[in-house]
Motif scaffolding. Structure first.
Motif: not given
Lengths: 142, 142
Positions: A90-104
């Motif tokens: 879950l932590d890993y996923m939240l990280d990935k989501l944040a990263e993706r959000r920044a990119m978007l």
DNA sequence: ATAATACTTGACGTTTACGTAAACGTCAAC
DNA sequence: GTTGACGTTTACGTAAACGTCAAGTATTAT
């Protein structure tokens, strides 16, 4: 009950139907399957796509449009699908989501900037065009 | 006069300076030159980049981020640079601009949709995480 | 003068995302 | 009973966007 959006929607699609609808080739759809992005059922050998598979394809194509690689799309879709048993995941996923959000967000800014510049260029174009038409009334439209 | 944004800004950059600033490799920058996207001056053999070249590089990278191919970027930059002598060219350019604008709008929608879905996923994640932490107070943080 | 450093030009390798062709199965229609 | 239309697998081909050496030149430091 059994609305068209029901999870147990019995509607199915053939590979060519999906290909036509989404303007891709069947080769592309099979390729996505090879990459683990789609897992259609089979009737004998032929692939049978459910509404869920259709949504998956839609997500893949949208992902591509916003600049994700197929691997990244799969990663996200896997996260989406998996019932993550572990907190670490879950932590890993939240990280990935944040990263993706920044990119978007960055992409949104890029697009806005670009649109503004396109507007400028277009204005210049139209102005020049007008000037040219004044100077040489015999327009060169063949 | 002679402000830092002056067209005759004498500031120049080496290839590695630009590479560092924009987080790309020198190989990438030379590759862009091969593709006709950059035309730095030379001091003997070594490339000398002006502020204008820097802007060009910036545009290329932004173009990439919004999903353009290098060929498309060059096409646009060429249009931008050229003093288009012919009406046909201007028309062509306006077409291209409209097309590009449509693509960007579509991308904006895609991004919005994706961000919304990411929000949903994140909410689910956090909820699960909270539930798990309640059920097993001895969190597995190693 | 020499060594280190920065820059140069090839040239081949790699990854991604498919295209394309060969060779075959299947089922409905004539 | 064969002809299309549609489906399948396998396999090689390709374009884009660099990465990765290799080998040479030019400048700077000591």
């Amino acid at each position: 009950m059994n609305s068209p959006m029901d999870a147990s929607d019995p509607t199915t699609y053939t590979i060519t139907e999906l290909a036509k609808e989404f303007r891709v080739t069947t080769r592309t759809i099979r390729f996505y399957e090879d990459k683990g992005l789609l897992k259609p059922a089979r009737n004998g050998l032929t692939r049978v796509y459910t509404a869920r598979d259709r949504v998956h394809l839609k997500l893949v194509l949208r992902g591509k449009r916003i600049g994700l690689s197929l691997d990244e799309v799969r990663e996200i879709m896997d996260m989406y699908d998996s019932a993550p048993g572990e907190i670490g995941q879950l932590d890993y996923m939240l990280d990935k989501l944040a990263e993706r959000r920044a990119m978007l967000h960055r992409q949104q800014q890029d697009i806005e900037l670009t649109l503004k510049e396109l507007n400028k260029i277009e204005a210049q174009c139209r102005q020049r065009l007008a000037t040219m038409l004044k100077q040489t009334p015999q327009s060169q439209v063949s």
